[in-house]
Structures are given as structure tokens and as C-alpha cells.
Design a protein around this motif. Structure first.
Motif, PDB file in Angstrom:
ATOM      1  N   ILE A 123      -4.174  34.303  -1.343  1.00  0.00           N
ATOM      2  CA  ILE A 123      -2.834  34.863  -1.162  1.00  0.00           C
ATOM      3  C   ILE A 123      -1.803  33.738  -1.144  1.00  0.00           C
ATOM      4  N   LYS A 124      -0.741  33.914  -1.915  1.00  0.00           N
ATOM      5  CA  LYS A 124       0.359  32.948  -1.905  1.00  0.00           C
ATOM      6  C   LYS A 124       1.685  33.691  -1.768  1.00  0.00           C
ATOM      7  N   THR A 125       2.687  32.984  -1.242  1.00  0.00           N
ATOM      8  CA  THR A 125       3.964  33.632  -0.910  1.00  0.00           C
ATOM      9  C   THR A 125       5.143  33.077  -1.701  1.00  0.00           C
ATOM     10  N   ALA A 126       4.881  32.313  -2.749  1.00  0.00           N
ATOM     11  CA  ALA A 126       5.980  31.809  -3.575  1.00  0.00           C
ATOM     12  C   ALA A 126       6.691  32.974  -4.255  1.00  0.00           C
ATOM     13  N   SER A 127       7.905  32.719  -4.728  1.00  0.00           N
ATOM     14  CA  SER A 127       8.719  33.805  -5.282  1.00  0.00           C
ATOM     15  C   SER A 127       8.452  34.061  -6.758  1.00  0.00           C
ATOM     16  N   TYR A 128       7.611  33.226  -7.392  1.00  0.00           N
ATOM     17  CA  TYR A 128       7.215  33.441  -8.781  1.00  0.00           C
ATOM     18  C   TYR A 128       5.703  33.272  -8.892  1.00  0.00           C
ATOM     19  N   VAL A 129       5.105  34.026  -9.815  1.00  0.00           N
ATOM     20  CA  VAL A 129       3.647  34.014  -9.963  1.00  0.00           C
ATOM     21  C   VAL A 129       3.144  32.643 -10.393  1.00  0.00           C
ATOM     22  N   ASP A 130       3.853  31.976 -11.311  1.00  0.00           N
ATOM     23  CA  ASP A 130       3.378  30.661 -11.758  1.00  0.00           C
ATOM     24  C   ASP A 130       3.355  29.661 -10.607  1.00  0.00           C
ATOM     25  N   GLU A 131       4.327  29.784  -9.679  1.00  0.00           N
ATOM     26  CA  GLU A 131       4.315  28.923  -8.498  1.00  0.00           C
ATOM     27  C   GLU A 131       3.105  29.227  -7.617  1.00  0.00           C
ATOM     28  N   CYS A 132       2.770  30.516  -7.500  1.00  0.00           N
ATOM     29  CA  CYS A 132       1.593  30.904  -6.718  1.00  0.00           C
ATOM     30  C   CYS A 132       0.324  30.281  -7.296  1.00  0.00           C
ATOM     31  N   PHE A 133       0.215  30.259  -8.630  1.00  0.00           N
ATOM     32  CA  PHE A 133      -0.953  29.659  -9.280  1.00  0.00           C
ATOM     33  C   PHE A 133      -1.001  28.157  -9.019  1.00  0.00           C
ATOM     34  N   LYS A 134       0.150  27.503  -9.120  1.00  0.00           N
ATOM     35  CA  LYS A 134       0.173  26.052  -8.891  1.00  0.00           C
ATOM     36  C   LYS A 134      -0.233  25.711  -7.462  1.00  0.00           C
ATOM     37  N   GLN A 135       0.169  26.545  -6.516  1.00  0.00           N
ATOM     38  CA  GLN A 135      -0.160  26.295  -5.114  1.00  0.00           C
ATOM     39  C   GLN A 135      -1.615  26.625  -4.782  1.00  0.00           C
ATOM     40  N   GLY A 136      -2.155  27.650  -5.428  1.00  0.00           N
ATOM     41  CA  GLY A 136      -3.435  28.178  -4.987  1.00  0.00           C
ATOM     42  C   GLY A 136      -4.654  27.846  -5.812  1.00  0.00           C
ATOM     43  N   LEU A 137      -4.463  27.418  -7.046  1.00  0.00           N
ATOM     44  CA  LEU A 137      -5.592  27.279  -7.956  1.00  0.00           C
ATOM     45  C   LEU A 137      -6.617  26.253  -7.476  1.00  0.00           C
ATOM     46  N   GLY A 138      -6.153  25.041  -7.177  1.00  0.00           N
ATOM     47  CA  GLY A 138      -7.087  24.005  -6.734  1.00  0.00           C
ATOM     48  C   GLY A 138      -7.787  24.381  -5.446  1.00  0.00           C
ATOM     49  N   GLN A 139      -7.054  25.040  -4.577  1.00  0.00           N
ATOM     50  CA  GLN A 139      -7.591  25.455  -3.286  1.00  0.00           C
ATOM     51  C   GLN A 139      -8.750  26.430  -3.451  1.00  0.00           C
ATOM     52  N   VAL A 140      -8.539  27.474  -4.252  1.00  0.00           N
ATOM     53  CA  VAL A 140      -9.555  28.509  -4.380  1.00  0.00           C
ATOM     54  C   VAL A 140     -10.749  28.029  -5.209  1.00  0.00           C
ATOM     55  N   ILE A 141     -10.520  27.121  -6.157  1.00  0.00           N
ATOM     56  CA  ILE A 141     -11.636  26.550  -6.911  1.00  0.00           C
ATOM     57  C   ILE A 141     -12.560  25.797  -5.961  1.00  0.00           C
ATOM     58  N   GLY A 142     -11.978  25.113  -4.985  1.00  0.00           N
ATOM     59  CA  GLY A 142     -12.790  24.417  -3.985  1.00  0.00           C
ATOM     60  C   GLY A 142     -13.623  25.380  -3.163  1.00  0.00           C
ATOM     61  N   TYR A 143     -13.063  26.526  -2.800  1.00  0.00           N
ATOM     62  CA  TYR A 143     -13.807  27.536  -2.038  1.00  0.00           C
ATOM     63  C   TYR A 143     -14.996  28.054  -2.845  1.00  0.00           C
ATOM     64  N   VAL A 144     -14.744  28.338  -4.122  1.00  0.00           N
ATOM     65  CA  VAL A 144     -15.803  28.868  -4.983  1.00  0.00           C
ATOM     66  C   VAL A 144     -16.907  27.831  -5.167  1.00  0.00           C
ATOM     67  N   TYR A 145     -16.513  26.581  -5.346  1.00  0.00           N
ATOM     68  CA  TYR A 145     -17.481  25.500  -5.553  1.00  0.00           C
ATOM     69  C   TYR A 145     -18.420  25.370  -4.359  1.00  0.00           C
ATOM     70  N   ARG A 146     -17.879  25.515  -3.161  1.00  0.00           N
ATOM     71  CA  ARG A 146     -18.688  25.342  -1.953  1.00  0.00           C
ATOM     72  C   ARG A 146     -19.482  26.595  -1.574  1.00  0.00           C
ATOM     73  N   ASP A 147     -19.185  27.708  -2.205  1.00  0.00           N
ATOM     74  CA  ASP A 147     -19.880  28.951  -1.877  1.00  0.00           C
ATOM     75  C   ASP A 147     -21.277  28.950  -2.510  1.00  0.00           C
ATOM     76  N   GLU A 148     -22.299  29.215  -1.702  1.00  0.00           N
ATOM     77  CA  GLU A 148     -23.685  29.115  -2.179  1.00  0.00           C
ATOM     78  C   GLU A 148     -24.270  30.440  -2.637  1.00  0.00           C
ATOM     79  N   ASP A 149     -23.515  31.513  -2.550  1.00  0.00           N
ATOM     80  CA  ASP A 149     -23.987  32.814  -3.025  1.00  0.00           C
ATOM     81  C   ASP A 149     -24.206  32.758  -4.538  1.00  0.00           C
ATOM     82  N   LYS A 150     -25.309  33.329  -5.008  1.00  0.00           N
ATOM     83  CA  LYS A 150     -25.683  33.226  -6.422  1.00  0.00           C
ATOM     84  C   LYS A 150     -25.043  34.298  -7.304  1.00  0.00           C
ATOM     85  N   ARG A 151     -24.332  35.230  -6.691  1.00  0.00           N
ATOM     86  CA  ARG A 151     -23.706  36.269  -7.499  1.00  0.00           C
ATOM     87  C   ARG A 151     -22.585  35.690  -8.371  1.00  0.00           C
TER      88      ARG A 151
END
Length: 357
Positions: free
Chosen positions: A287-315
Motif C-alpha cells: 500500500i502506498k499513499t502518493a498522489s500518483y500511481v507512478d510515484e506509488c510504484f517508485k516508492q514501493g517496488l523495491g520494498q515489495v520485491i525484498g519481501y517476495v525474495y525473503r518469502d520461503e513459500d513455494k507457491r
């Protein structure tokens, strides 16, 4: 060049200084005074000048102001022993201020909900009310407030737009056409420079009216009508990003629970805002609160990729950046570009708030 970190910090500081709860309790002496840089009007006009200038037209643009020279009485306004005010707002200072504060609150709430057409008929000065709208919408309103410059900027994208079009129509044209990947401040700076260059080429004797203290960011005027409807958003009692973030996170989680069932939805598991755990896949929502979608992507992309990388679920895993912003056509192209560039299962989810709830 615009130093984004400085101006964004200035916006954050302004919103922390003047959340809607404080505006609701604001007294006349806190609204406007002589020699006090902490008042609401000084915060809007001077403290946030790098977020768009509204200099000009005198202090009457605030609806009411305190005279420096108590003996200098106005001819066209109502007055008492200390204050001058626009007579349309009331017969005495208290009535005038009460009406002005109510209009400011209506402007803030409409801006916070991206319901810009509602601002059109609020009888505050256009420069003042659209600067307020820009600040409280997180710069969803491009910081151009002078009508002539705003119209010339909108005309770049819609050559048939009329000069007397409502301000909010002109602003919505800019919202729809802001290029993905640049901030509203950068966009305003580019538009201002283009308008100034065109003006100078037609009249070499005319100097561009630049905002004082800063290159490029505009001063502008506003007025409005109605065009297309924007999505409805729920109003917030505070504008601090964490409160809005938590509201959107919980609202999305509830929507997913109603659709898939509570057992499939996790909130803040391993710092992930929301996880949807289906039989064959997991969807990570950031979830991001920037006023434009592209700003939300810039703020959140690296963060969520890190979460996915550390997640050990095989699905199988999917990523969704989520906010309450409506996608523009430029942002749709931006997301397609990202999907192709980084070859990730990533997409956008708009959280649409049901106002009847």
C-alpha cells in the motif's frame, strides 16, 4: 533543478503543522495576523512557496486580514478597528471568519477526496483555494494557479479547451497528461517554462512572471466546472501518511476477506501490508499513499520485491502496488513498460472506497 527531497519535506511539514483537525479548531489570530509566519495564510503563501506561488492580489485574497496600519481604512471592504474583510463573507469579523473557515474546510475535504469539481463554486479567491487544494491533495493538483498559465498549459494537451473553462477541468487535463516518472513539481516546472517561452517569442518585451525565490514553479489562479467523474474516496481526519496507509490497508484486507474468506488474508505478516494466500499462488499487496500511481510504484517496488525474495513459500507469487489513485493512460503505459523491463508478475490495484459504508 527542483530538489524534490526539500520540497516534499516542506509539504510534509506543512501537513503536520496544519492537519484538518487543527484547521477545524483554528482561531482568527491563528488564521491571519501581522508579523506571525506561523499563521495558516502565511504557511500557505510563504512557507510552501516552493510548492507553487500565489503572490499577488494583496491580502484580501485570504478573505480577511489584519491591518498593519490601523488608521488606513479600506474603501471597498468591510472593516473594524483591526481587520478588513470581503463584505460577501459577513457583516462582522467573527461571521466573516466563520464562513471563510467553513469554505477552507470544504476545500480541504474535497481535495483530500479528489473531488475537485466541488471546489469550483466555493467563493474563496481562486489563487488561494487551488493552492490549498494542491497541498491537501498531496500535489495531485499540479501547482499552477494563475488562470492564464493554467489554460495555456492545458491547451498543450487539448487544443480545443476554452479559456473560460472551469479551473478543475483545466487541472484534470493536467492530471490525466502528467508523464509517468516525473513529479507534479517537475511537470509544472516544464509547463511553466514552455508557456513562458511561447509568450516571450510572441512578445519579446514581456518578461515572464516567475515565482519569486524559485525558478519555474508556478503561481496560478483557479475556477471550475464539471467534466468526468473521479472516483470517490473516504475523507480522513488526519493527513499523516501512516493514518491513511493503515486505513487503506485495512479496507483492502476487508474487501479481500469478503471475496475470498478470512483464512486466506494476512495483514502485516513479515512486514507485508496484505497477503492473499490462495491454493496455488500468493499475492503480495504493498500500500502506498502518493498522489500518483507512478510515484506509488517508485516508492514501493523495491520494498515489495525484498519481501517476495525473503518469502520461503513455494507457491507462485504475484505483486500488486495498491492505492486509491485512479490510473491515467500514461501510468498504464508506465506499468506495461515495467512489466516488460523487469519481467515480474507485478500490477496495480486501485482501492475504491464505498462512501456509503
Amino acid at each position: 533543478m527542483i530538489d524534490e527531497s526539500i520540497v516534499q519535506e516542506r509539504l510534509k511539514s506543512f501537513l503536520e503543522r496544519w492537519p484538518i483537525s487543527k484547521v477545524e479548531e483554528m482561531k482568527l489570530s491563528e488564521y491571519v495576523n501581522v508579523g506571525n509566519p506561523e499563521t495558516f495564510v502565511q504557511s500557505v503563501e510563504t512557507y510552501t512557496r516552493r510548492l507553487g506561488s500565489i503572490k499577488g492580489q494583496g491580502s484580501i485574497k485570504f478573505g480577511i486580514y489584519k491591518r498593519k496600519n490601523k488608521r488606513k481604512l479600506p474603501k471597498r471592504f468591510n472593516y473594524d478597528n483591526e481587520y478588513n474583510w470581503d463584505r460577501k463573507f459577513g457583516k462582522n469579523r467573527n461571521a466573516a471568519f466563520k464562513n471563510i473557515k467553513s469554505m477552507i474546510l470544504n476545500t480541504i475535504k474535497a481535495a483530500n477526496n479528489y473531488e475537485f469539481s466541488k471546489i469550483e463554486d466555493i467563493p474563496l479567491n481562486p489563487l488561494f483555494k487551488w493552492k490549498i487544494a494542491s497541498l491537501y491533495s498531496g500535489l495531485r493538483i499540479c501547482p499552477i494557479f494563475k488562470r492564464e498559465t493554467l489554460w495555456q498549459s492545458a491547451k498543450k494537451f487539448d487544443n480545443d479547451i476554452e479559456k473560460d473553462s472551469p479551473y478543475y477541468i483545466l487541472h484534470e487535463i493536467l492530471i490525466e497528461n502528467k508523464p509517468a516518472g516525473i513529479s507534479p513539481l517537475q511537470f509544472a516546472d516544464e509547463l511553466y517554462n514552455e508557456v513562458s517561452e511561447a509568450k516571450n517569442s510572441g512578445n519579446k518585451k514581456t518578461k515572464p512572471q516567475r515565482a519569486k525565490g524559485r525558478k519555474g514553479i508556478n503561481k496560478d489562479n483557479g475556477d471550475d466546472r464539471g467534466k468526468k467523474k473521479k472516483q470517490k474516496r473516504k475523507g480522513f481526519s488526519s493527513y499523516e501518511a501512516n493514518q491513511k496507509h493503515d486505513f487503506l490497508r485495512d479496507y483492502l484486507a476487508q474487501q479481500l476477506r469478503e471475496k475470498y474468506g478470512s483464512t486466506y488474508v494476512e495483514v502485516e505478516e513479515n512486514y507485508v501490508d496484505v497477503k492473499l494466500k490462495l491454493k496455488n499462488e500468493i499475492v503480495f499487496y504493498e500500500i502506498k499513499t502518493a498522489s500518483y500511481v507512478d510515484e506509488c510504484f517508485k516508492q514501493g517496488l523495491g520494498q515489495v520485491i525484498g519481501y517476495v525474495y525473503r518469502d520461503e513459500d513455494k507457491r507462485k507469487k504475484k505483486i500488486k502496488i495498491a492505492s486509491d489513485c485512479e490510473l491515467t493512460s500514461n501510468e498504464k503505459d508506465y506499468i506495461k513498460f515495467l512489466q516488460k523491463l523487469i519481467n515480474l508478475p507485478i500490477d496495480y490495484e486501485q482501492i475504491i472506497i464505498n462512501e456509503n459504508e
